[in-house]
Design a protein around this motif. Structure first.
Motif, mmCIF file in Angstrom:
data_model
loop_
_atom_site.group_PDB
_atom_site.id
_atom_site.type_symbol
_atom_site.label_atom_id
_atom_site.label_comp_id
_atom_site.label_asym_id
_atom_site.label_seq_id
_atom_site.Cartn_x
_atom_site.Cartn_y
_atom_site.Cartn_z
ATOM 1 N N HIS A 159 0.731 -1.266 0.053
ATOM 2 C CA HIS A 159 -0.091 -0.101 -0.106
ATOM 3 C C HIS A 159 0.759 1.333 0.055
ATOM 4 O O HIS A 159 0.648 2.275 -0.634
ATOM 5 C CB HIS A 159 -0.812 0.093 1.069
ATOM 6 C CG HIS A 159 -2.055 -0.847 1.266
ATOM 7 N ND1 HIS A 159 -3.214 -1.078 0.321
ATOM 8 C CD2 HIS A 159 -2.089 -2.194 1.805
ATOM 9 C CE1 HIS A 159 -3.916 -1.872 0.300
ATOM 10 N NE2 HIS A 159 -3.432 -2.774 1.339
ATOM 11 N N VAL A 160 1.943 1.189 0.840
ATOM 12 C CA VAL A 160 2.800 2.449 1.039
ATOM 13 C C VAL A 160 3.371 2.564 -0.509
ATOM 14 O O VAL A 160 3.680 3.800 -0.711
ATOM 15 C CB VAL A 160 3.780 2.129 2.114
ATOM 16 C CG1 VAL A 160 4.726 3.233 1.939
ATOM 17 C CG2 VAL A 160 3.247 2.201 3.380
ATOM 18 N N ALA A 161 3.946 1.612 -1.039
ATOM 19 C CA ALA A 161 4.565 1.750 -2.283
ATOM 20 C C ALA A 161 3.617 2.265 -3.215
ATOM 21 O O ALA A 161 4.147 3.071 -4.131
ATOM 22 C CB ALA A 161 5.289 0.292 -2.580
ATOM 23 N N ARG A 162 2.351 1.791 -3.376
ATOM 24 C CA ARG A 162 1.508 2.258 -4.604
ATOM 25 C C ARG A 162 1.345 3.741 -3.997
ATOM 26 O O ARG A 162 1.203 4.425 -5.004
ATOM 27 C CB ARG A 162 0.386 1.634 -4.411
ATOM 28 C CG ARG A 162 0.245 0.379 -5.128
ATOM 29 C CD ARG A 162 -1.167 -0.533 -4.893
ATOM 30 N NE ARG A 162 -0.944 -1.892 -5.148
ATOM 31 C CZ ARG A 162 -1.040 -2.677 -4.245
ATOM 32 N NH1 ARG A 162 -1.129 -2.270 -2.944
ATOM 33 N NH2 ARG A 162 -0.732 -3.948 -4.638
ATOM 34 N N TRP A 163 1.143 4.172 -2.839
ATOM 35 C CA TRP A 163 1.031 5.574 -2.612
ATOM 36 C C TRP A 163 2.067 6.614 -2.953
ATOM 37 O O TRP A 163 1.996 7.474 -3.416
ATOM 38 C CB TRP A 163 0.703 5.638 -0.931
ATOM 39 C CG TRP A 163 0.544 7.134 -0.810
ATOM 40 C CD1 TRP A 163 -0.648 7.822 -0.881
ATOM 41 C CD2 TRP A 163 1.407 8.076 -0.061
ATOM 42 N NE1 TRP A 163 -0.709 9.101 -0.466
ATOM 43 C CE2 TRP A 163 0.737 9.333 -0.120
ATOM 44 C CE3 TRP A 163 2.641 8.035 -0.046
ATOM 45 C CZ2 TRP A 163 1.344 10.352 0.394
ATOM 46 C CZ3 TRP A 163 3.460 9.221 0.582
ATOM 47 C CH2 TRP A 163 2.709 10.522 0.735
#
Ligand SMILES: NC(=O)c1ccc[n+]([C@@H]2O[C@H](COP(=O)([O-])OP(=O)(O)OC[C@H]3O[C@@H](n4cnc5c(N)ncnc54)[C@H](OP(=O)(O)O)[C@@H]3O)[C@@H](O)[C@H]2O)c1
Length: 433
Positions: free
Chosen positions: A391-395
């Protein structure tokens, strides 16, 4: 039965017609009760006595059944002198497991909010007509155009205040007088090596109880050797570890302080040796109780991190974490002994000004809005191949990072890692796993 027909059914029906709905059989068994039930469909028929149980029990059971089926027995006749009391019949011994003063800020209405709620209701429903009426203006196109923006702003603010309500921080609360340390058996003092410091702690224990047994667990000690040594020690009323004090690197692990590695070993070995006495781990300068209290030894803070996990996993043999001042004067020594003698607080700092207990409190939102972070260049995400990491990477990819470095033990072999990397690259960011 001998001279003429009893006409039992007629008798029961007549009683029923006269309004009788409850029948009690006064006799040695339940034969007539069964017959009564056979005569009428909707009736309560209860035998006062039963062949298979003691009279007292049978009568009370009959009364109970009558009561639960709507009759009103005269309980006073059964238990003379008794009186009704209000429920509950005992004081609840309540124990709170959640934080004090823990009101949901989103649920607590401000009186000013209450007055405004009609207005905001109209905004949230995007009801232009009612909003126009509230404001005393006409519901024209400009109002309708503004409404969706207003309602989005309102929703965002609401969501933010809910999320803000989840924020906590650590604080240190001065503890009142601790109980005077009582006489108990000897403690086991575990040290990495003898020093002036370990001598002062031993003296503190000796001043307030029996002299402790000392175990030196210096570099080279391992779990098995420690277990053997522990097995040879007689019963102790507690274990105080000063191992955290040794900040030198553990053999073969330049990034790992020996004190932390040895604390883990000791915790395991105590379990292996079946020693259930509470384990306390002491540090010096590993926590800061306030602005003016310096955290001098961050490496020892790792023992606090370890200790909180150990406390959850082995609550039955956990004592606590205690951060001591650099100098153990007489007052600090008394405080140390008092802390070790109690079980209510398990994260404690002893300072010149008193003893402090660690607490979680709500973190109030900073007055100024949080600065947005715009990632640039390369961003490293440890655990980047995991659930949250994805999730963090996508953000980050969407927020401007040019390159992402995701780390984990298995790298691309972690479930979903390859697909995640491909997806991120598709969105235009360079990815290294
Ligand atoms: N998911 C939630 O809702 C949630 C909520 C609150 C807190 N947390 C915490 O947030 C963290 C991440 O959660 P998550 O759900 O994303 O966990 P996860 O799916 O298990 O991901 C863990 C990540 O860390 C890596 N990792 C694990 N052990 C490692 C080690 N020894 N050295 C290097 N990398 C290691 C894993 O890759 P490898 O296994 O390949 O090493 C993976 O990339 C955890 O500490 C979790 O307790 C999660």
């Amino acid at each position: 039965h001998v001279r003429e027909a009893v006409r039992f059914a007629d008798g029961v029906h007549t009683l029923h017609e006269l309004g009788v709905t409850t029948f009690v059989e006064i006799g040695p068994g339940g034969v007539l009760t069964a017959l009564t039930q056979g005569c009428l469909d909707d009736t309560v028929a209860v035998p006062a006595l039963r062949g298979d149980r003691p009279e007292g029990q049978a009568v009370v059971s009959a009364l109970a059944e009558l009561y639960v089926r709507g009759a009103s027995p005269d309980w006073g006749a059964l238990v003379p002198g008794a009186h009704r009391i209000a429920l509950p019949t005992y004081a609840f011994q309540r124990e709170r497991y959640w934080l004090a003063g823990d009101e949901d800020p989103a649920a607590v209405g401000d009186p000013a909010d209450a007055a405004d709620s009609g207005f905001w209701d109209s905004v949230e429903r995007e009801d232009a007509a009612s909003l126009a009426a509230t404001l005393g203006v006409s519901a024209d196109a400009s109002l309708s155009a503004l409404l969706p923006r207003l309602s989005a702003w309102r929703r965002q603010r609401r969501e933010r205040s809910v999320v803000d309500g989840w924020r906590y921080r650590v604080t240190w609360k001065p503890l009142g007088a601790l109980p005077r340390p009582g006489a108990a058996g000897p403690w086991l003092l575990v040290v990495a090596r003898e020093s002036e410091w370990t001598a002062s702690v031993r003296a503190a224990l000796t001043d307030h109880g029996p002299a402790p047994v000392t175990l030196v667990a210096g570099p080279g000690t391992d779990r098995r050797a420690l277990t053997r040594e522990l097995a040879g020690i007689g019963p102790v009323s507690g274990v105080l570890s000063l191992l955290a004090e040794d900040e030198t690197a553990a053999a073969g692990h330049p990034g790992l302080p020996y004190g932390l590695a040895a604390t883990l070993c000791l915790t395991q070995a105590l379990g292996d040796a079946g020693i259930d006495a509470p384990l306390w781990c002491a540090t010096r300068g590993a926590v800061a109780t306030g602005r003016s209290d310096r955290l001098d030894r961050p490496l020892q803070s790792q023992v606090w991190g370890f200790g909180r996990a150990a406390a959850l996993e082995h609550p039955q043999r956990w004592g606590g974490l205690i951060d001591l001042p650099d100098l153990l004067d007489a007052r600090a020594a008394t405080r140390l002994a008092a802390v070790l003698g109690q079980r209510a607080e398990d994260q404690v700092a002893v300072r010149a000004s008193g003893v402090y207990g660690r607490r979680l409190v709500r973190a109030t939102r900073a007055a100024h809005p949080a600065r947005e972070w715009s990632p640039r260049g390369t961003v490293l995400i440890t655990g980047g191949t995991g659930a949250l990491g994805g999730h963090v990477a996508r953000w980050l990819a969407g927020a401007g990072a040019e390159q992402l470095v995701l780390t984990g033990r298995r790298g691309l072999d972690a479930p979903g890692a390859a697909a995640l990397a491909a997806e991120l690259e598709e969105s235009g960011v360079r990815v290294t796993v």
